[in-house]
Design a protein around this motif. Structure first.
Motif, PDB file in Angstrom:
ATOM      1  N   THR A 158       0.830  -1.207   0.000  1.00  0.00           N
ATOM      2  CA  THR A 158       0.000   0.000   0.000  1.00  0.00           C
ATOM      3  C   THR A 158       0.864   1.255   0.000  1.00  0.00           C
ATOM      4  O   THR A 158       0.622   2.187  -0.771  1.00  0.00           O
ATOM      5  CB  THR A 158      -0.936  -0.002   1.218  1.00  0.00           C
ATOM      6  OG1 THR A 158      -1.704  -1.193   1.205  1.00  0.00           O
ATOM      7  CG2 THR A 158      -1.845   1.206   1.200  1.00  0.00           C
ATOM      8  N   VAL A 159       1.872   1.284   0.851  1.00  0.00           N
ATOM      9  CA  VAL A 159       2.757   2.446   0.930  1.00  0.00           C
ATOM     10  C   VAL A 159       3.503   2.640  -0.386  1.00  0.00           C
ATOM     11  O   VAL A 159       3.631   3.767  -0.879  1.00  0.00           O
ATOM     12  CB  VAL A 159       3.740   2.294   2.107  1.00  0.00           C
ATOM     13  CG1 VAL A 159       4.814   3.369   2.073  1.00  0.00           C
ATOM     14  CG2 VAL A 159       2.988   2.329   3.421  1.00  0.00           C
ATOM     15  N   ALA A 160       3.975   1.556  -0.978  1.00  0.00           N
ATOM     16  CA  ALA A 160       4.702   1.653  -2.246  1.00  0.00           C
ATOM     17  C   ALA A 160       3.790   2.168  -3.358  1.00  0.00           C
ATOM     18  O   ALA A 160       4.196   3.022  -4.148  1.00  0.00           O
ATOM     19  CB  ALA A 160       5.291   0.293  -2.620  1.00  0.00           C
ATOM     20  N   LEU A 161       2.557   1.669  -3.426  1.00  0.00           N
ATOM     21  CA  LEU A 161       1.629   2.108  -4.466  1.00  0.00           C
ATOM     22  C   LEU A 161       1.279   3.586  -4.310  1.00  0.00           C
ATOM     23  O   LEU A 161       1.251   4.331  -5.298  1.00  0.00           O
ATOM     24  CB  LEU A 161       0.368   1.245  -4.447  1.00  0.00           C
ATOM     25  CG  LEU A 161       0.566  -0.218  -4.828  1.00  0.00           C
ATOM     26  CD1 LEU A 161      -0.748  -0.983  -4.645  1.00  0.00           C
ATOM     27  CD2 LEU A 161       1.067  -0.363  -6.244  1.00  0.00           C
ATOM     28  N   VAL A 162       1.048   4.017  -3.085  1.00  0.00           N
ATOM     29  CA  VAL A 162       0.744   5.433  -2.847  1.00  0.00           C
ATOM     30  C   VAL A 162       1.943   6.308  -3.208  1.00  0.00           C
ATOM     31  O   VAL A 162       1.787   7.361  -3.833  1.00  0.00           O
ATOM     32  CB  VAL A 162       0.319   5.649  -1.375  1.00  0.00           C
ATOM     33  CG1 VAL A 162       0.270   7.130  -1.032  1.00  0.00           C
ATOM     34  CG2 VAL A 162      -1.022   4.994  -1.121  1.00  0.00           C
ATOM     35  N   ALA A 163       3.139   5.867  -2.867  1.00  0.00           N
ATOM     36  CA  ALA A 163       4.344   6.636  -3.180  1.00  0.00           C
ATOM     37  C   ALA A 163       4.553   6.739  -4.686  1.00  0.00           C
ATOM     38  O   ALA A 163       4.902   7.813  -5.200  1.00  0.00           O
ATOM     39  CB  ALA A 163       5.559   5.987  -2.523  1.00  0.00           C
ATOM     40  N   ILE A 164       4.330   5.655  -5.410  1.00  0.00           N
ATOM     41  CA  ILE A 164       4.473   5.669  -6.867  1.00  0.00           C
ATOM     42  C   ILE A 164       3.464   6.627  -7.485  1.00  0.00           C
ATOM     43  O   ILE A 164       3.817   7.467  -8.331  1.00  0.00           O
ATOM     44  CB  ILE A 164       4.297   4.243  -7.449  1.00  0.00           C
ATOM     45  CG1 ILE A 164       5.456   3.347  -7.040  1.00  0.00           C
ATOM     46  CG2 ILE A 164       4.180   4.301  -8.972  1.00  0.00           C
ATOM     47  CD1 ILE A 164       5.211   1.877  -7.289  1.00  0.00           C
ATOM     48  N   LEU A 165       2.212   6.520  -7.070  1.00  0.00           N
ATOM     49  CA  LEU A 165       1.178   7.389  -7.630  1.00  0.00           C
ATOM     50  C   LEU A 165       1.427   8.856  -7.285  1.00  0.00           C
ATOM     51  O   LEU A 165       1.230   9.734  -8.129  1.00  0.00           O
ATOM     52  CB  LEU A 165      -0.198   6.938  -7.144  1.00  0.00           C
ATOM     53  CG  LEU A 165      -0.653   5.581  -7.681  1.00  0.00           C
ATOM     54  CD1 LEU A 165      -1.971   5.179  -7.031  1.00  0.00           C
ATOM     55  CD2 LEU A 165      -0.784   5.605  -9.189  1.00  0.00           C
ATOM     56  N   ALA A 166       1.878   9.138  -6.077  1.00  0.00           N
ATOM     57  CA  ALA A 166       2.171  10.515  -5.682  1.00  0.00           C
ATOM     58  C   ALA A 166       3.330  11.078  -6.499  1.00  0.00           C
ATOM     59  O   ALA A 166       3.271  12.222  -6.964  1.00  0.00           O
ATOM     60  CB  ALA A 166       2.487  10.577  -4.198  1.00  0.00           C
ATOM     61  N   ALA A 167       4.366  10.283  -6.686  1.00  0.00           N
ATOM     62  CA  ALA A 167       5.520  10.745  -7.456  1.00  0.00           C
ATOM     63  C   ALA A 167       5.143  11.046  -8.901  1.00  0.00           C
ATOM     64  O   ALA A 167       5.576  12.051  -9.472  1.00  0.00           O
ATOM     65  CB  ALA A 167       6.635   9.697  -7.403  1.00  0.00           C
ATOM     66  N   VAL A 168       4.328  10.190  -9.485  1.00  0.00           N
ATOM     67  CA  VAL A 168       3.909  10.418 -10.876  1.00  0.00           C
ATOM     68  C   VAL A 168       3.010  11.641 -10.977  1.00  0.00           C
ATOM     69  O   VAL A 168       3.134  12.432 -11.914  1.00  0.00           O
ATOM     70  CB  VAL A 168       3.210   9.162 -11.446  1.00  0.00           C
ATOM     71  CG1 VAL A 168       2.583   9.457 -12.792  1.00  0.00           C
ATOM     72  CG2 VAL A 168       4.216   8.040 -11.567  1.00  0.00           C
TER      73      VAL A 168
END
Length: 47
Positions: free
Chosen positions: A28-38
């Protein structure tokens, strides 16, 4: 035009990798971080 699609394609690849490899809250943390960065990348480039 292509510079808008490149981060989205990279994000999709990273999301698929994170989805297959990670588990639980780490996923969950990784997915949120990826989406936020993009989102920052795309909207930062467009602004």
């Amino acid at each position: 035009m292509m510079e808008q699609f490149l981060p989205i394609v990279i994000a999709l690849i990273l999301i698929v990798i994170a989805w297959k490899v990670l588990k639980g809250i780490v996923k969950t943390v990784a997915l949120v971080a990826i989406l936020a960065a993009v989102a920052i990348w795309v909207f930062g480039v467009m602004a």
